[in-house]
Design a protein around this motif. Structure first.
Motif, PDB file in Angstrom:
ATOM      1  N   MET A 179     -49.849  31.005  25.680  1.00  0.00           N
ATOM      2  CA  MET A 179     -48.921  30.953  24.538  1.00  0.00           C
ATOM      3  C   MET A 179     -49.012  32.226  23.715  1.00  0.00           C
ATOM      4  N   GLY A 180     -50.218  32.792  23.619  1.00  0.00           N
ATOM      5  CA  GLY A 180     -50.372  34.050  22.889  1.00  0.00           C
ATOM      6  C   GLY A 180     -49.597  35.176  23.548  1.00  0.00           C
ATOM      7  N   VAL A 181     -49.676  35.237  24.880  1.00  0.00           N
ATOM      8  CA  VAL A 181     -48.945  36.280  25.608  1.00  0.00           C
ATOM      9  C   VAL A 181     -47.447  36.103  25.441  1.00  0.00           C
ATOM     10  N   ARG A 185     -44.828  38.762  23.608  1.00  0.00           N
ATOM     11  CA  ARG A 185     -43.632  39.270  24.301  1.00  0.00           C
ATOM     12  C   ARG A 185     -42.369  38.961  23.501  1.00  0.00           C
ATOM     13  N   ALA A 186     -42.311  37.770  22.894  1.00  0.00           N
ATOM     14  CA  ALA A 186     -41.145  37.408  22.084  1.00  0.00           C
ATOM     15  C   ALA A 186     -41.029  38.343  20.889  1.00  0.00           C
ATOM     16  N   LEU A 187     -42.145  38.635  20.239  1.00  0.00           N
ATOM     17  CA  LEU A 187     -42.117  39.566  19.110  1.00  0.00           C
ATOM     18  C   LEU A 187     -41.678  40.952  19.527  1.00  0.00           C
ATOM     19  N   ALA A 188     -42.169  41.429  20.691  1.00  0.00           N
ATOM     20  CA  ALA A 188     -41.782  42.756  21.166  1.00  0.00           C
ATOM     21  C   ALA A 188     -40.302  42.807  21.513  1.00  0.00           C
ATOM     22  N   THR A 189     -39.773  41.738  22.097  1.00  0.00           N
ATOM     23  CA  THR A 189     -38.353  41.696  22.464  1.00  0.00           C
ATOM     24  C   THR A 189     -37.469  41.667  21.217  1.00  0.00           C
TER      25      THR A 189
END
Length: 195
Positions: A179-181, A185-189
């Motif tokens: 879930m952390g990964v 990734r969601a934040l980076a996108t």
């Protein structure tokens, strides 16, 4: 008598002076048909012109030049025989020395394999000792990772618990890491999308 014009193969039969069954009607037709007689005469003139040409012979290196460009398939056994033939010494004393060296090498290899098979228990013991050391190192590395993540008190609690609790804790850790990964990734996108 033939009621058609002569074919090229029939004209060739007449030029070659063939004799036999069926040639007489061809000759009779050629004498009576002006067109076939003209074809026969032009073929005879061509044949005489070709016969008058000088004979040419290729140079001696012609075959070598052609064969150097031809890819010839060589079977594996022929290549192996040729390679082994190149390795065999040319003189008799050298062949005797090479045979003696090969016999000594084969004898030493046979003795080594025989000794290793006779001492198979030693090999099994050494392999099991190596595997035990590897397992110990793997467990120690896993304990270090777990103590870093959940601390020493959490590690002591896991050691004292049942295997089911340890499996549940490991599954929870993998889920949290996943879930952390996904969150990163969601934040980076979303950060790339807002630019």
């Amino acid at each position: 008598m033939i009621d058609r014009h002569l074919r090229p193969d029939e004209i060739e039969l007449l030029l070659d002076g063939e004799e036999g069954f069926g040639v007489a009607p061809l000759r009779a037709h050629a004498r009576s048909c002006v067109e076939c007689q003209g074809e026969l005469e032009s073929a005879r003139a061509l044949m005489m012109a070709l016969d008058s040409l000088p004979d040419f012979a290729p140079s001696p290196a012609f075959a070598d030049r052609v064969m150097s460009q031809v890819h010839v398939f060589e079977p594996w056994h022929a290549a192996a025989t040729r390679t082994v033939g190149q390795l065999i010494p040319a003189t008799r004393p050298a062949r005797i020395a090479a045979s003696f060296g090969a016999a000594v090498t084969a004898g030493l290899a046979t003795a080594s394999v025989t000794w290793a098979v006779a001492r198979a228990d030693l090999a099994v013991f050494t392999a099991s000792l190596g595997l035990e050391r590897f397992r110990e190192q793997l467990v120690a590395a896993g304990s270090d990772v777990v103590s870093t993540v959940i601390g020493q008190p959490g590690l002591d609690a896991l050691r004292g618990s049942s295997p089911e609790v340890m499996a549940l804790a490991l599954g929870g850790f993998v889920a949290a890491a996943g879930m952390g990964v996904v969150g990163i990734r969601a934040l980076a996108t979303s950060a790339r999308g807002s630019r």
